[in-house]
Design an enzyme around this catalytic site. Structure first.
Site, mmCIF file in Angstrom:
data_model
loop_
_atom_site.group_PDB
_atom_site.id
_atom_site.type_symbol
_atom_site.label_atom_id
_atom_site.label_comp_id
_atom_site.label_asym_id
_atom_site.label_seq_id
_atom_site.Cartn_x
_atom_site.Cartn_y
_atom_site.Cartn_z
ATOM 1 N N ILE A 201 -5.802 6.629 -11.849
ATOM 2 C CA ILE A 201 -4.789 6.418 -12.880
ATOM 3 C C ILE A 201 -5.401 6.519 -14.270
ATOM 4 C CG2 ILE A 201 -3.360 4.996 -11.379
ATOM 5 C CD1 ILE A 201 -4.287 2.556 -12.874
ATOM 6 N N ASP A 202 -6.732 6.400 -14.369
ATOM 7 C CA ASP A 202 -7.383 6.499 -15.680
ATOM 8 C C ASP A 202 -7.279 7.899 -16.275
ATOM 9 O OD1 ASP A 202 -8.072 3.900 -15.315
ATOM 10 O OD2 ASP A 202 -10.212 4.243 -15.045
#
Length: 549
Positions: A201-202
């Site tokens: 998700i980064d």
């Protein structure tokens, strides 16, 4: 399991696919590839999987009889929305190619492979998890898969189950391990293919071939909804400054995307801080000056977005953390014998003079967190450092000093937030549901084509799904050499915010206006039903980056 009305409705959603993943598929091989840097070193470490060609899929291939193939799958690292759809896409394509193929999920990440813990993933199992968030179908874990004894332990169960291919779904570190595993099995002619799928998700696993990692779209939209809710409250009460920390240890992609979606008053970008050689006091001064200007206009409220990894990007802090990482990796046993009350003095005495002075100047909590337990990859767990509270407190202190000097006559009250877990297991957006399903189908096609050492890839993701292009990218192509735990090791290079890219330029052009006015945007919750421009739109980052490609 009990299901909500939305859960039941989402189970029937059929992910969209491009033509290149429907029907018979033609495999097109491009030119040989090379590593992004450190080419000679990477080639020497990966002699059997280096230099492989890029692969693209095209519709219209000849229908082929494929033998039944048993495949294993691992979910590795932190959760990200859409992982279940990768597995669903993998399963559906396997069964399409040969109904007798079987899929096995190793439980709780790489440990399941090493410890021989697994479950067979049948249609009944997978149908329960289609289009859902989380990794709870088989669980995940952060164990590093990088030792020959682990590879051999895994090989035992792979042979016992007659598994011919292993799919590892994970971020840059997990796919680095997948690349190492592919090379090892190729070196001993184990007959095991290894395929990766990009997850984080980064948003820091991306490059020219991998446009985005799955989960980023959903997480950014979840956080943006929460930020929008806070900003509406902020503009209603008009008495608080909200300091909001967001996921992103190694890059500021989430923070930048959320800023583009919500228009906060201040957005800190770690890469910008590093590029300008800012010190912590420079960041605090920038925030305080904005507070003063808004206060002079009668606005004693605002929002500040802060990337999780900011501390590591401050040049002085970066040098300190680097020395701490190397010292503690080499002296871990000795350090563990030191009493907690004496650890700070012990560390101070072991550091270089410059870093010792900086370490001694840090607040007690921050200094403690810098020497707390590391993650399995030997990194400082920066999410444990309450950067949002640190900045809020230091800004309050500076404003108090300015008030005594007559430079600030306003009010300054703060609330702090950290959005992380709230987005990791959210129900995937339509974009992530589609993207992940396509990644799974692509992984299965790569297996059927006999490939190993590849990462499934989907391109043109800023366009409608019908225009997406699927294929595979050699994982060695993304490799470079980096210092990890005191040693130079091959790793997939993390993607940082491009200071010349369109997303950052868009922020830079608007940030002064956002700082001095109140132009909050309220995105609201993720929509699954309705017009495509509401439900299926990609992130602002993808749309803006399309102009860079």
């Amino acid at each position: 399991m009990a299901k909500s009305a939305l859960h039941l409705a989402r189970m029937s959603y059929q992910p969209k696919m491009p033509a290149s993943l429907q029907g018979a598929v033609k495999i097109i091989e491009g030119k040989a590839t090379e590593a992004v840097s450190d080419k000679e070193e990477i080639a020497a470490i990966f002699p059997r999987t280096y230099g492989l060609p890029l692969i693209s899929f095209a519709p219209g291939g000849e229908r082929t009889e494929y033998p039944p193939t048993n495949v294993g799958v691992i979910l590795s690292g932190g959760q990200a929305p859409g992982g279940h759809n990768v597995i669903a896409g993998l399963f559906d394509e396997m069964k399409l190619l040969n109904p007798d193929s079987r899929l096995f999920g190793f439980l709780m990440g790489p440990d399941g492979l090493i410890e021989h813990k697994y479950r067979e993933l049948t249609a009944e199992v997978i149908d329960e998890y289609r289009n859902t968030g989380g990794f709870d179908m088989i669980g995940s874990g952060r164990t590093k898969l990088d030792k020959p004894e682990q590879f051999e332990a895994g090989l035992e169960i792979l042979r016992e189950l007659d598994i011919k291919a292993l799919v590892i779904i994970g971020g840059d570190d997990s796919n680095t391990n997948a690349c190492i595993l592919a090379e090892y099995y190729a070196s001993i002619d184990a007959g095991i293919q290894v395929i990766g799928c990009p997850k984080t998700i980064d948003g820091d696993l991306k490059n020219k071939q991998i446009e985005t990692s799955f989960g980023f779209d959903t997480a950014a939209k979840v956080y943006s909804e929460l930020i929008g809710n806070i900003q509406r409250d902020c503009n209603s009460a008009r008495k608080y400054w909200h300091f909001i920390k967001l996921m992103g240890r190694s890059a500021s992609h989430i923070t930048l995307e959320c800023a583009l979606q919500t228009h906060p008053n201040i957005c800190i970008v770690s890469e910008e801080v590093e590029a300008n050689n800012y010190y912590l006091d420079d960041v605090v001064t920038y925030i305080a000056e904005t507070v003063v200007r808004r206060s002079e206009a009668g606005m004693n409220f605002g929002t500040v977005l802060i990337p999780e990894g900011l501390i590591e990007f401050l040049p002085a802090m970066k040098r300190l953390i680097k020395e701490l990482n190397e010292f503690l990796s080499q002296n871990d046993a000795e350090f563990k014998l030191i009493k907690r009350s004496a650890q700070r003095q012990y560390i101070k005495n072991k550091l270089s003079p410059e870093n010792s002075r900086l370490y001694d100047s840090l607040p007690v909590d921050v200094a403690r967190q810098l020497i707390a337990d590391r993650d399995p990859h030997g990194n400082v767990q920066v999410s444990l450092i309450a950067t949002e509270k640190l900045l809020a407190d230091m800004t309050a202190q500076k404003l108090a000093e300015w008030a005594e000097e007559g430079r600030f006559q306003g009010r300054f009250s703060t609330l702090t937030h950290f959005f992380g877990y709230e987005g990791r297991c959210a129900m995937p957006s339509n974009f992530d549901a589609n993207y992940c399903y396509c990644l799974g189908r692509a992984a299965s096609i790569l297996i059927a084509a006999g490939k190993t050492g590849y990462m499934a890839a989907i391109k043109n993701t800023a366009d409608p799904v019908s225009e997406w292009e699927a294929g595979g990218v050699p994982m060695t192509m993304m490799m470079n050499m980096e210092r990890r735990s005191g040693k130079m090791k091959p790793v997939i290079r993390k993607a940082l915010v491009d200071m010349d890219g369109e997303p950052y330029r868009a922020l830079r052009e608007m940030r002064r206006e956002w700082a001095l006015s109140t132009e909050y945007v309220y995105p609201g919750p993720i929509q699954f039903f309705g017009p495509e421009h509401v439900c299926d739109s990609p992130t602002m980052t993808l749309r803006l980056e399309k102009n860079d490609r």
